[in-house]
Design an enzyme around this catalytic site. Structure first.
Site, PDB file in Angstrom:
ATOM      1  CD  GLU A   2      -5.460  13.344  -6.607  1.00  0.00           C
ATOM      2  OE1 GLU A   2      -4.731  13.428  -7.607  1.00  0.00           O
ATOM      3  OE2 GLU A   2      -6.000  12.285  -6.254  1.00  0.00           O
ATOM      4  CE1 TYR A  47       9.464  17.115 -11.233  1.00  0.00           C
ATOM      5  CE2 TYR A  47       9.485  15.173  -9.834  1.00  0.00           C
ATOM      6  CZ  TYR A  47       9.658  15.764 -11.074  1.00  0.00           C
ATOM      7  OH  TYR A  47      10.048  15.002 -12.151  1.00  0.00           O
ATOM      8  CE1 TYR A  85      -4.189  13.118 -12.715  1.00  0.00           C
ATOM      9  CE2 TYR A  85      -2.977  14.416 -11.097  1.00  0.00           C
ATOM     10  CZ  TYR A  85      -3.494  13.216 -11.518  1.00  0.00           C
ATOM     11  OH  TYR A  85      -3.337  12.098 -10.734  1.00  0.00           O
ATOM     12  CG  ASP A 103      -2.788   9.895 -15.072  1.00  0.00           C
ATOM     13  OD1 ASP A 103      -3.388   9.299 -16.006  1.00  0.00           O
ATOM     14  OD2 ASP A 103      -2.488   9.343 -13.996  1.00  0.00           O
TER      15      ASP A 103
END
Length: 318
Positions: A2, A47, A85, A103
Site C-alpha cells: 500500500e 516520492y 486512504y 483514491d
C-alpha cells in the site's frame, strides 16, 4: 504494497514490492535495516518520503509496539505516513474492517455515477466522498468492495475515453444519462508546475568522486547527488572556486537531462571538474568544509540516488 502504490502504478511498483519482501521478510528485518540501504532499494520509485516513513513505521512497530502490527483503522492512522486512504486499505483488506478506500479512481466513479459536481481538489471534497463511500460499502465484503471500486475506476471508468458502452452501471449512471461524462469529476485547482534549472558539477580526483547527501526537508532527503548550482544552466557556482583552481578545466557533458516530478520539472546539465591527484589533500579539506563526501568510483553503486542521477551515470557506463 500500500505504501509503494501511493502515487505509483501497479506495473511500476510490483518489482519493488518483490524486492522489499525478499530483503525484509519481517517487520524486524525492516526496522533493523540502515536507512541508506532502504533508500537504495527504493531508488527510482520516487516520492522518497514514503520509504523513510515505511522505515519509521517498522521501527515504531518493532521497538515501541512489541512487534505487533496495528489491526484497526484508528490505530493505523497513528503510524507515520499512513493517512486515511492507506489506513482504510490495510484495515479492510487485512482485517475486514468496514472502511471505504477513496483514491482518485473512486473519486471519479462516485462523481460520475452520483452526479457530484464538488471540486475534488477542494477542502470539503475528501470528507464528502468518504462519507458517501462509507454509506454504500457492504459490511460483509468491505475489502472486495474497495478492490472492485479502485479496479473499476482504473480499468473501465477511466479519466479519458471510459468504456461506457460496456459498463454494467450505464443505465443508472448520472454522468452518462446526462451527457456529463467528460465534465466529471470537477477539478478546478490545477497544480502549478515549477520549472527548475540545475547545473551539476561532477568533481573527480583519480578514482574518487565528490558527492553531496541531501539534507532534512529536501524532496530527495537522504539521497546523493553532485554539488550543484540552481540558476541559469551555464552559470558557475562560486562554491567551486577552490576545486576549480586545482582542476584542469570545466568540461560540459554534451547531453542535457530533464526529469519530471509531481510539481516540478527539472532541467539539468552536467560538467566535469577533474582535480589532479597531487591536490587530493586540498580537495579532502574542501569537502570536509563544505559538507561533501569523497566516494570511490567502485562504491558509487551502493549510494541511494535520484533517478535523474542514475540516468546520468548509466549514460557514463557507471
Amino acid at each position: 504494497s500500500e505504501i509503494i502504490l501511493q502515487q505509483t502504478r501497479v506495473a511500476q511498483g510490483l518489482p519493488y514490492y518483490y524486492a522489499f519482501v525478499e530483503a525484509y521478510p519481517t517487520v524486524k528485518d525492516l526496522a533493523l535495516a540502515p536507512e541508506e540501504e532502504v533508500l537504495r532499494l527504493w531508488q527510482g520509485l520516487g516520492y522518497y518520503s514514503r520509504a523513510r516513513n515505511l522505515h519509521a513505521c517498522a521501527k515504531n512497530i518493532w521497538f515501541d509496539m512489541g512487534g505487533v502490527f496495528p489491526k484497526t483503522y484508528d490505530d493505523l492512522l497513528k503510524l507515520k505516513g499512513v493517512g486515511s486512504y492507506t489506513a482504510s486499505a490495510i484495515a479492510s483488506f487485512a482485517y475486514g474492517e468496514v472502511k471505504a478506500v477513496v483514491d482518485g479512481n473512486v473519486f471519479r466513479v462516485l462523481a460520475r455515477y452520483f452526479g457530484i459536481e464538488t471540486d475534488i481538489a477542494s477542502s470539503k471534497a475528501k470528507k464528502e466522498f468518504e462519507t458517501l463511500a462509507n454509506q454504500i460499502i457492504p459490511e460483509d465484503q468491505p475489502g472486495e468492495f474497495n478492490q472492485a471500486m479502485m479496479d473499476f475506476g482504473a480499468r473501465l471508468c477511466t479519466p479519458k475515453n471510459p468504456n461506457c458502452e460496456f459498463c454494467p452501471l450505464k443505465t443508472s449512471c448520472f454522468a452518462l444519462t446526462h451527457s456529463m461524462v467528460s465534465d466529471l469529476p470537477v477539478k478546478i485547482n490545477k497544480v502549478k508546475i515549477r520549472e527548475r534549472h540545475f547545473h551539476y558539477y561532477v568533481i573527480t580526483c583519480g578514482e574518487k568522486w565528490v558527492w553531496k547527501k541531501r539534507t532534512s526537508g529536501d524532496i530527495w532527503e537522504g539521497l546523493h547527488d553532485f554539488p550543484q548550482s540552481e540558476s541559469m544552466a551555464d552559470q558557475q557556482d562560486k562554491v567551486l572556486e577552490i576545486p576549480l583552481k586545482k582542476s584542469k578545466q570545466l568540461k560540459p557533458f554534451p547531453k542535457n537531462y530533464r526529469h519530471i516530478l509531481s510539481h516540478q520539472r527539472l532541467n539539468a546539465v552536467f560538467s566535469k571538474v577533474e582535480i589532479e591527484e597531487d591536490n587530493l589533500a586540498d580537495l579532502e579539506n574542501w569537502c570536509a568544509t563544505e559538507g561533501f563526501l569523497l566516494v570511490e568510483e567502485k562504491q558509487i553503486e551502493y549510494l541511494a540516488k535520484p533517478k535523474l542521477i542514475v540516468n546520468f551515470l548509466n549514460d557514463q557506463g557507471i
